[in-house]
Design a protein around this motif. Structure first.
Motif, mmCIF file in Angstrom:
data_model
loop_
_atom_site.group_PDB
_atom_site.id
_atom_site.type_symbol
_atom_site.label_atom_id
_atom_site.label_comp_id
_atom_site.label_asym_id
_atom_site.label_seq_id
_atom_site.Cartn_x
_atom_site.Cartn_y
_atom_site.Cartn_z
ATOM 1 N N GLN A 134 3.748 7.289 -11.473
ATOM 2 C CA GLN A 134 4.694 7.542 -10.376
ATOM 3 C C GLN A 134 4.385 6.676 -9.163
ATOM 4 N N ALA A 135 3.096 6.451 -8.890
ATOM 5 C CA ALA A 135 2.710 5.610 -7.751
ATOM 6 C C ALA A 135 3.233 4.191 -7.932
ATOM 7 N N LEU A 136 3.039 3.633 -9.119
ATOM 8 C CA LEU A 136 3.407 2.235 -9.359
ATOM 9 C C LEU A 136 4.912 2.030 -9.489
ATOM 10 N N PHE A 137 5.564 2.919 -10.245
ATOM 11 C CA PHE A 137 6.947 2.639 -10.641
ATOM 12 C C PHE A 137 7.988 3.465 -9.885
ATOM 13 N N ASP A 138 7.765 4.774 -9.692
ATOM 14 C CA ASP A 138 8.737 5.577 -8.928
ATOM 15 C C ASP A 138 8.721 5.163 -7.457
ATOM 16 N N HIS A 139 7.521 4.996 -6.902
ATOM 17 C CA HIS A 139 7.385 4.738 -5.460
ATOM 18 C C HIS A 139 7.145 3.263 -5.141
ATOM 19 N N GLU A 249 8.474 -2.970 11.710
ATOM 20 C CA GLU A 249 8.924 -4.291 12.121
ATOM 21 C C GLU A 249 9.065 -5.239 10.927
ATOM 22 N N ARG A 250 8.146 -5.104 9.979
ATOM 23 C CA ARG A 250 8.184 -5.981 8.792
ATOM 24 C C ARG A 250 8.790 -5.269 7.580
ATOM 25 N N GLY A 251 9.286 -4.055 7.779
ATOM 26 C CA GLY A 251 9.915 -3.326 6.672
ATOM 27 C C GLY A 251 8.941 -2.882 5.594
ATOM 28 N N VAL A 252 7.660 -2.695 5.970
ATOM 29 C CA VAL A 252 6.662 -2.211 5.013
ATOM 30 C C VAL A 252 6.639 -0.683 5.078
ATOM 31 N N ARG A 253 6.942 -0.063 3.932
ATOM 32 C CA ARG A 253 7.007 1.404 3.897
ATOM 33 C C ARG A 253 5.677 2.002 3.488
ATOM 34 N N GLY A 254 5.357 3.142 4.081
ATOM 35 C CA GLY A 254 4.185 3.916 3.674
ATOM 36 C C GLY A 254 4.652 5.190 2.994
ATOM 37 N N ILE A 255 4.164 5.449 1.795
ATOM 38 C CA ILE A 255 4.604 6.617 1.029
ATOM 39 C C ILE A 255 3.395 7.454 0.642
ATOM 40 N N LEU A 257 2.008 10.121 -1.882
ATOM 41 C CA LEU A 257 2.367 10.552 -3.235
ATOM 42 C C LEU A 257 1.889 11.976 -3.499
ATOM 43 N N PHE A 258 2.813 12.832 -3.888
ATOM 44 C CA PHE A 258 2.464 14.148 -4.424
ATOM 45 C C PHE A 258 2.949 14.150 -5.865
ATOM 46 N N VAL A 259 2.020 14.141 -6.800
ATOM 47 C CA VAL A 259 2.396 13.993 -8.209
ATOM 48 C C VAL A 259 3.196 15.209 -8.674
ATOM 49 N N ARG A 260 4.176 14.946 -9.553
ATOM 50 C CA ARG A 260 4.975 16.049 -10.104
ATOM 51 C C ARG A 260 4.953 15.978 -11.620
#
Length: 316
Positions: A134-139, A249-255, A257-260
């Motif tokens: 999920q970390a690599l592909f969903d998010h 500013e650079r469009g870098v998102r921070g997510i 992860l809560f695994v489901r």
């Protein structure tokens, strides 16, 4: 039946090996005869009382959110499963877990177990395998040709993340300690950075598309990793006690992860295992009665690798 439970929050000494009534499956539930569960960091946090907000459990509570075992009894309305089926699953975190001879599971969280590895070892897969996927592909939305930095790749999630990212034809940069460096390399990392001797920021020579943080680093160290990410990239963080930093500013998102639980994804991982394309690494197998010692080692920071907790012998 026997179960390992705690009746109050506290240190690993609150865990007790007890006789508990055999649970009866309700509609939509399956009773699984447990072959094995595994230890996850969240088990220690729940037992310590640190997760009462997000994961409220009823005391006494049986830990163990991974399960591998055989279907023993079916509740009303359960289709597609039969007694004797070998299954694995990621159990609801707020319900009684699999550190017991039998556990109830919602039918929809169970997937067929891999056939190419021992059933007990398959208990090492669900939570950490799904976390990596999920970390690599969903998010992270990782695709072929992208560059990914896996920070803290030496643990159980990291082992799967490196393998899955490499399988997706990404360029994999991984940080690890000298103790885990070889394992990370053999999992497929293109570059391995020894974080005990090397500054990660200077060792990454060109920007990455995705940073996956699995390490308990200080907030300022995590924030510094954002600078390695190209415009429009993403940082996925699994250390839930600190929020993922971003750079608007650079469009870098921070997510965060809560695994489901996701049975479709789990079945995909099982297929990869049975095709020989994903390796399950088990550091140790420990009998259920000795689970408190595993919790104690984890609390002391001495637990290395993925530990499987065996409940019943194979074939039972």
């Amino acid at each position: 039946m026997k179960a390992m439970r705690f009746s109050e929050y506290g240190d690993p000494g609150v865990l007790r090996y007890e006789d508990v009534e055999l649970p009866v499956p309700a509609a939509g539930q399956v009773r699984v005869r447990v072959t094995a569960t595994s230890f996850n960091g969240v088990d220690g946090n729940i037992r310590g009382g640190f997760m009462q907000g997000p994961i409220p459990v009823e005391l006494p509570h049986t830990p163990g959110i991974d399960v591998a075992g055989t279907v023993d009894a079916l509740g009303e309305g359960v289709d597609g499963l039969a007694a004797g089926d070998r299954v694995i699953g990621f159990l609801p975190m707020d319900k009684p877990g699999a550190a017991a001879e039998y556990v109830l599971a919602p039918a929809e969280v169970l997937a067929p177990a891999p056939t190419s590895i021992p059933l007990a070892d398959a208990a090492a897969l669900p939570v950490v395998g799904l976390t990596a996927y999920q970390a690599l592909f969903d998010h992270g939305k990782l695709t072929a040709g992208q560059r990914v930095l896996i920070n803290g790749a030496g643990g159980a999630v990291g082992g799967y993340a490196v393998q899955l990212a490499k399988r997706a034809d990404a360029h994999v940069i991984a940080t690890a300690s000298p103790r885990t460096g070889e394992a990370v390399k053999s999992a497929g990392a293109d570059e391995v950075i020894d974080h005990t001797t090397t500054d990660v920021l200077s060792a990454v020579s060109e920007p990455v598309d995705v940073v996956l943080n699995l390490a308990p680093v200080a907030p300022e160290q995590l924030a510094a990793l954002v600078g390695l990410i190209r415009r429009g990239g993403v940082l996925v963080n699994t250390t839930v006690w600190m929020p993922a930093p971003s750079d608007d500013e650079r469009g870098v998102r921070g997510i965060d992860l809560f695994v489901r639980s996701d049975t479709g994804q789990l079945s995909q991982l099982v297929e990869l295992i049975d095709r020989g394309e994903l390796r399950v690494d088990v550091a140790r197998r420990v009998p259920l009665a000795e689970l408190p010692s595993v919790h104690a080692q984890a609390a002391a920071g001495e637990l290395a690798g993925k530990v499987v907790i065996t409940v019943a012998p194979e074939g039972h």
